[in-house]
Design an enzyme around this catalytic site. Structure first.
Site, short mmCIF file in Angstrom:
data_model
loop_
_atom_site.label_atom_id
_atom_site.label_comp_id
_atom_site.label_asym_id
_atom_site.label_seq_id
_atom_site.Cartn_x
_atom_site.Cartn_y
_atom_site.Cartn_z
N LYS A 44 -14.23 -6.76 -6.90
CA LYS A 44 -12.88 -7.26 -7.24
C LYS A 44 -12.31 -8.07 -6.08
CE LYS A 44 -10.93 -2.85 -5.79
NZ LYS A 44 -9.63 -2.34 -5.48
N TYR A 276 6.29 -20.11 18.32
CA TYR A 276 7.65 -19.89 17.83
C TYR A 276 8.31 -18.65 18.45
CZ TYR A 276 6.45 -23.16 14.04
OH TYR A 276 6.07 -24.24 13.31
C1 LIG Z 1 -10.98 2.22 -9.27
C2 LIG Z 1 -11.66 1.86 -8.00
N1 LIG Z 1 -12.91 2.31 -7.77
C3 LIG Z 1 -13.55 2.03 -6.62
C4 LIG Z 1 -12.96 1.28 -5.63
C5 LIG Z 1 -13.71 1.01 -4.36
O1 LIG Z 1 -13.10 1.63 -3.29
P1 LIG Z 1 -13.72 1.48 -1.82
O2 LIG Z 1 -13.52 0.07 -1.43
O3 LIG Z 1 -12.95 2.43 -0.98
O4 LIG Z 1 -15.16 1.82 -1.96
C6 LIG Z 1 -11.66 0.80 -5.83
C7 LIG Z 1 -10.99 0.04 -4.77
O5 LIG Z 1 -9.83 0.16 -4.50
C8 LIG Z 1 -11.00 1.10 -7.05
O6 LIG Z 1 -9.75 0.65 -7.28
#
Ligand SMILES: Cc1ncc(COP(=O)(O)O)c(C=O)c1O
Length: 390
Positions: A44, A276
């Site tokens: 993602k 700045y």
């Molecule tokens: C539903 C879900 N599963 C798995 C993960 C993966 O988590 P991580 O990056 O801690 O492995 C996430 C990330 O936030 C998530 O939202």
């Protein structure tokens, strides 16, 4: 030869080098941590800033049989790029692209009745059985179905399954505090997950996969692995929390190296205000280096006065404020050439800081550091091919 997605005909202002051999090696290491479970690479948010399609391909090559995204649009983009196999997405809003996701053979997650209704209606409309995963809120208090509402969701899912409209492919949940081993919520969530899974199975659900483990649980809690582990940050070689250990402690290697070419090196007298607000004033006559990346590129403004950068073999510190496009380092009289590399973070074995160092400097987590590197910074993919050292 190194393959890149961006031709390097001209030197780049800044680059985020993405080591795809490290992605593959990290996935292999994670599979060894969870040998009885399948592995989902969570890609993602453009693979936490690393490039979703490229990282998904590399993860697949190393044996990740599942890919996970938050939004359906992210999942559909993987399909559009030609990635086959199991893909799951979990962040839906009413009116989302259910039909497109179902036709693209994506596993969709539902946390409640409105979502199940929309998934079932879309499956009926397109005439394709939807793969649906039921998400349980076992204690995170975010997405997921509350235990009190679980019986209704399970019954409705089974009814839709009996009508041939969906297959319940998974039962799943997400931890709140897996990065704090020993936190009492971990065992409480595991116990509730087992109960909610057992209830659904008693009612007749036959899930292909039951899953709750994120990266920290994958690395530290074998009893949470079930049929599938969903690893995000660890795929990118970053430890979920410095308290758990370093990447190397888990056999992981950071994937992203962020660097920029010095835009200017100049002599300034003592007492010269820098950037700045003049929050840095040169303590003596010195040289300043201009690093041409700023908060528009994802360099956190909160790291003003604290962020570390490797220039000319030494760690320097952001002098004064990080601006939108640039910041300054005090080079202490050294005179690297304009164009010399300023390395903000990388694996650390070339003496450079790590994303974790930036997280500490900015008062955040390394997840945020890599994920926020902006689109203005080209990703340069190296070790693209398996045989190049993956
Ligand atoms: C539903 C879900 N599963 C798995 C993960 C993966 O988590 P991580 O990056 O801690 O492995 C996430 C990330 O936030 C998530 O939202």
């Amino acid at each position: 030869m190194t393959e890149t997605a961006h031709p390097r005909t001209a030197p780049l202002r800044a680059r985020a080098e993405i080591d795809l051999a490290a992605v593959r090696a990290n996935v292999r290491a994670l599979r060894a941590h969870a040998p009885t479970a399948a592995l989902m690479a969570v890609v993602k948010s453009d693979a936490y800033g690393h490039g979703a399609v490229q990282c998904a391909r590399a993860a697949r090559e190393a044996g990740a049989t599942w890919l996970g995204t938050a939004t359906p649009e992210e999942a559909l983009a993987l399909r559009a790029a030609g990635l086959p196999g199991r893909v799951m997405c979990w962040l839906w809003t009413p009116g989302g692209p259910w039909a497109e996701a179902i036709e693209a053979d994506i596993d969709v997650s539902v946390s409640g009745m409105w979502a199940l209704r929309e998934a079932v209606a879309a499956a009926e409309a397109v005439g394709t059985r939807a793969r649906v995963q039921l998400k349980a809120d076992t204690g995170l208090g975010r997405a997921g179905c509350q235990p009190a509402d679980w019986a209704e969701l399970v019954a409705a899912a089974l009814a839709a399954e009996a009508r041939g409209l969906i297959t319940v492919t998974g039962l799943w949940s997400h931890f709140a505090c897996a990065d704090e081993p020993g936190h009492p919520s971990i065992q409480a969530q595991l116990a509730l997950f087992r109960e909610m899974v057992a209830y659904a199975e008693e009612q007749g659900v036959r899930p292909e996969v039951r899953h709750i483990a994120n990266s920290p649980a994958t690395l530290t809690l074998p009893e949470s692995h079930f049929d599938l582990v969903r690893t995000g940050i660890a795929v990118y070689g970053i430890s979920p929390s410095p308290e758990l250990g370093t990447p190397a402690d888990f056999g992981l290697r950071p994937v992203m190296t962020l660097s920029a070419s010095l835009a200017l090196v100049k002599h300034v007298p003592a007492g010269h205000g820098v950037s700045y607000g003049h929050h840095y004033v040169t303590p003596g006559e010195t040289t300043l280096g201009l690093v041409p990346v700023g908060y528009a590129d994802g360099v956190p403004r909160h790291a003003s006065g604290t962020g570390p950068v490797l220039v000319g073999g030494k760690w320097r510190t952001v002098a004064g404020r990080v601006a939108m496009d640039q910041f300054v380092v005090d080079l202490g009289g050294d005179e690297p050439e304009p164009g010399a590399p300023a390395v903000l973070f990388g694996p650390g074995d070339g003496g450079e800081p790590t994303a974790e160092d930036w997280a500490r400097a900015a008062g955040t987590i390394a997840y945020e550091i890599v994920t926020r590197i902006g689109t203005r910074v080209p990703r340069v993919y190296v070790k693209v091919k398996e045989e190049q050292g993956g």
